[in-house]
Design an enzyme around this catalytic site. Sequence first.
Site, mmCIF file in Angstrom:
data_model
loop_
_atom_site.group_PDB
_atom_site.id
_atom_site.type_symbol
_atom_site.label_atom_id
_atom_site.label_comp_id
_atom_site.label_asym_id
_atom_site.label_seq_id
_atom_site.Cartn_x
_atom_site.Cartn_y
_atom_site.Cartn_z
ATOM 1 N N HIS A 1 -3.391 -5.748 1.034
ATOM 2 C CA HIS A 1 -2.696 -5.972 2.306
ATOM 3 C C HIS A 1 -2.643 -7.460 2.670
ATOM 4 O O HIS A 1 -3.530 -7.948 3.382
ATOM 5 C CB HIS A 1 -3.426 -5.227 3.425
ATOM 6 C CG HIS A 1 -3.259 -3.746 3.396
ATOM 7 N ND1 HIS A 1 -2.297 -3.089 4.129
ATOM 8 C CD2 HIS A 1 -3.943 -2.785 2.727
ATOM 9 C CE1 HIS A 1 -2.391 -1.771 3.921
ATOM 10 N NE2 HIS A 1 -3.385 -1.577 3.063
ATOM 11 N N CYS B 1 0.841 -1.198 0.000
ATOM 12 C CA CYS B 1 0.000 0.000 0.000
ATOM 13 C C CYS B 1 0.879 1.253 0.000
ATOM 14 O O CYS B 1 1.541 1.543 -0.991
ATOM 15 C CB CYS B 1 -0.977 -0.042 1.171
ATOM 16 S SG CYS B 1 -2.401 1.057 0.952
ATOM 17 N N GLU C 1 -0.821 -8.828 4.893
ATOM 18 C CA GLU C 1 -0.657 -8.958 6.353
ATOM 19 C C GLU C 1 -1.993 -8.922 7.080
ATOM 20 O O GLU C 1 -2.064 -9.305 8.248
ATOM 21 C CB GLU C 1 0.278 -7.862 6.872
ATOM 22 C CG GLU C 1 -0.325 -6.492 7.080
ATOM 23 C CD GLU C 1 -0.535 -5.676 5.801
ATOM 24 O OE1 GLU C 1 -0.887 -4.488 5.920
ATOM 25 O OE2 GLU C 1 -0.345 -6.220 4.692
#
Length: 229
Positions: free
Chosen positions: A194, A86, A196
């Site tokens: 994302h 990002c 994660e």
Amino acid sequence: MKFAVLVFPGSNCDIDCYKAVEETVGEPVDYVWHTATDLSAYDCILVPGGFSYGDYLRCGAISRFAPVMNEVAKAAEQGKYILGICNGFQILTEAGLLPGALLRNTSMKFRCHDTVLNVVNNQTPFTNDFAENEEIIIPIAHGEGNYYCDEATLKQLQQNNQIIFTYKDNPNGSLADIAGISNEQGNVVGMMPHPERAVSELLGSADGKRMFTSILKAWRDTHGTASVR
């Protein structure tokens, strides 16, 4: 293997990245402040999402001048693994470590929701645990995720297999549905979604977990150590 999670003023996904490393591969991981001038101890550098320096001027345009980015460039030249997520992707493009730029979403709205990605290239250190053309669910959260490059750069990305992920349903207007790209060597990857935030079914998807296991597997293959546990 040792991971670094960079922290800039305004980073807000650094903890997510740190926890993702702990929970997916269990390898040593440190937070590294943006003023750091030595990354030699690390094998993989994560540049997390957020609003570094408040996204003033342009997203990532101030962070690219942070002292640590000189060390990130050196690490890239050395073949170490670098993943920008990002705002981290935006920083890597501003720093010239990846081609192109991230523009405002064509909707002019912040988009925050799960998205389906297609794994275009599964032959990178970041994607070897995926199948080619596999569809995975990874969330997005951005207002400037619209990837753009000129025609010559797009042709180069396509010819060199540098397009890593594409969107199934383009949420931001990105050229050629691009969600993530790599450098020519394949050791630097930037992506808007994302991973994660997708390391457990409790979060809605565990597909992001395999990005971290891919990195560890690639490192162990290179260093001749045991396979991923």
